[in-house]
Design a protein around this motif. Structure first.
Motif, mmCIF file in Angstrom:
data_model
loop_
_atom_site.group_PDB
_atom_site.id
_atom_site.type_symbol
_atom_site.label_atom_id
_atom_site.label_comp_id
_atom_site.label_asym_id
_atom_site.label_seq_id
_atom_site.Cartn_x
_atom_site.Cartn_y
_atom_site.Cartn_z
ATOM 1 N N SER A 44 0.837 -1.209 0.000
ATOM 2 C CA SER A 44 0.000 0.000 0.000
ATOM 3 C C SER A 44 0.864 1.248 0.000
ATOM 4 O O SER A 44 0.579 2.218 -0.715
ATOM 5 N N GLY A 45 1.907 1.249 0.794
ATOM 6 C CA GLY A 45 2.807 2.399 0.862
ATOM 7 C C GLY A 45 3.490 2.665 -0.466
ATOM 8 O O GLY A 45 3.561 3.809 -0.923
ATOM 9 N N PHE A 46 3.986 1.612 -1.118
ATOM 10 C CA PHE A 46 4.627 1.785 -2.425
ATOM 11 C C PHE A 46 3.628 2.253 -3.470
ATOM 12 O O PHE A 46 3.941 3.079 -4.320
ATOM 13 N N SER A 47 2.427 1.737 -3.391
ATOM 14 C CA SER A 47 1.376 2.155 -4.323
ATOM 15 C C SER A 47 1.069 3.641 -4.160
ATOM 16 O O SER A 47 0.920 4.371 -5.137
ATOM 17 N N GLU A 48 0.996 4.093 -2.925
ATOM 18 C CA GLU A 48 0.737 5.515 -2.658
ATOM 19 C C GLU A 48 1.894 6.383 -3.142
ATOM 20 O O GLU A 48 1.684 7.462 -3.697
ATOM 21 N N LEU A 49 3.133 5.914 -2.944
ATOM 22 C CA LEU A 49 4.293 6.669 -3.415
ATOM 23 C C LEU A 49 4.291 6.794 -4.941
ATOM 24 O O LEU A 49 4.588 7.860 -5.481
ATOM 25 N N LYS A 50 3.935 5.709 -5.625
ATOM 26 C CA LYS A 50 3.875 5.750 -7.084
ATOM 27 C C LYS A 50 2.783 6.717 -7.546
ATOM 28 O O LYS A 50 2.996 7.509 -8.460
ATOM 29 N N THR A 51 1.644 6.683 -6.891
ATOM 30 C CA THR A 51 0.554 7.600 -7.237
ATOM 31 C C THR A 51 0.984 9.041 -7.019
ATOM 32 O O THR A 51 0.728 9.912 -7.862
ATOM 33 N N MET A 52 1.663 9.313 -5.917
ATOM 34 C CA MET A 52 2.123 10.670 -5.618
ATOM 35 C C MET A 52 3.157 11.119 -6.663
ATOM 36 O O MET A 52 3.120 12.248 -7.140
ATOM 37 N N TYR A 53 4.060 10.228 -7.045
ATOM 38 C CA TYR A 53 5.057 10.552 -8.069
ATOM 39 C C TYR A 53 4.373 10.872 -9.394
ATOM 40 O O TYR A 53 4.722 11.846 -10.057
#
Length: 103
Positions: free
Chosen positions: A31-40
């Motif tokens: 979930s954290g990596f998914s959120e980071l990718k979305t933010m990027y």
């Protein structure tokens, strides 16, 4: 002495509980990596949009100037005479080449 014996005896976690904890941790990391990718992706999209906005502002400025120039009769005459070789009655047009080979 019985008290110290109880203190040392620890309750072990069941394998199902361990598996559930590992799965929860993995889900949280994913979930954290998914959120980071979305933010990027959002930051990149914002940057691209800002660049497009700057280009459009420059184009708008250029078009506004062109519109102002096209409402000026002297400018229209200048363009017509220079680009389209429009002449006044009785004028003669002499066209010279831009060749600099004669020097």
């Amino acid at each position: 002495m019985a008290r110290s014996h109880n203190k040392k005896k620890r309750r072990r976690l069941s394998p199902m509980l361990k598996l559930a904890m590992v799965l929860c941790a993995a889900l949280m990391i994913f979930s954290g990596f998914s959120e980071l990718k979305t933010m990027y992706d959002l930051h990149r999209s914002i940057s691209d949009t800002q660049q497009k906005q700057s280009a459009l502002k420059a184009e708008k400025k250029e078009l506004t100037k062109k519109k102002k120039d096209l409402s000026d009769p002297d400018y229209i005459e200048y363009i017509a005479r220079g680009k389209y070789l429009v002449t006044k009655e009785g004028e003669q047009v002499f066209k010279f080449s831009n060749d600099d080979t004669n020097n």
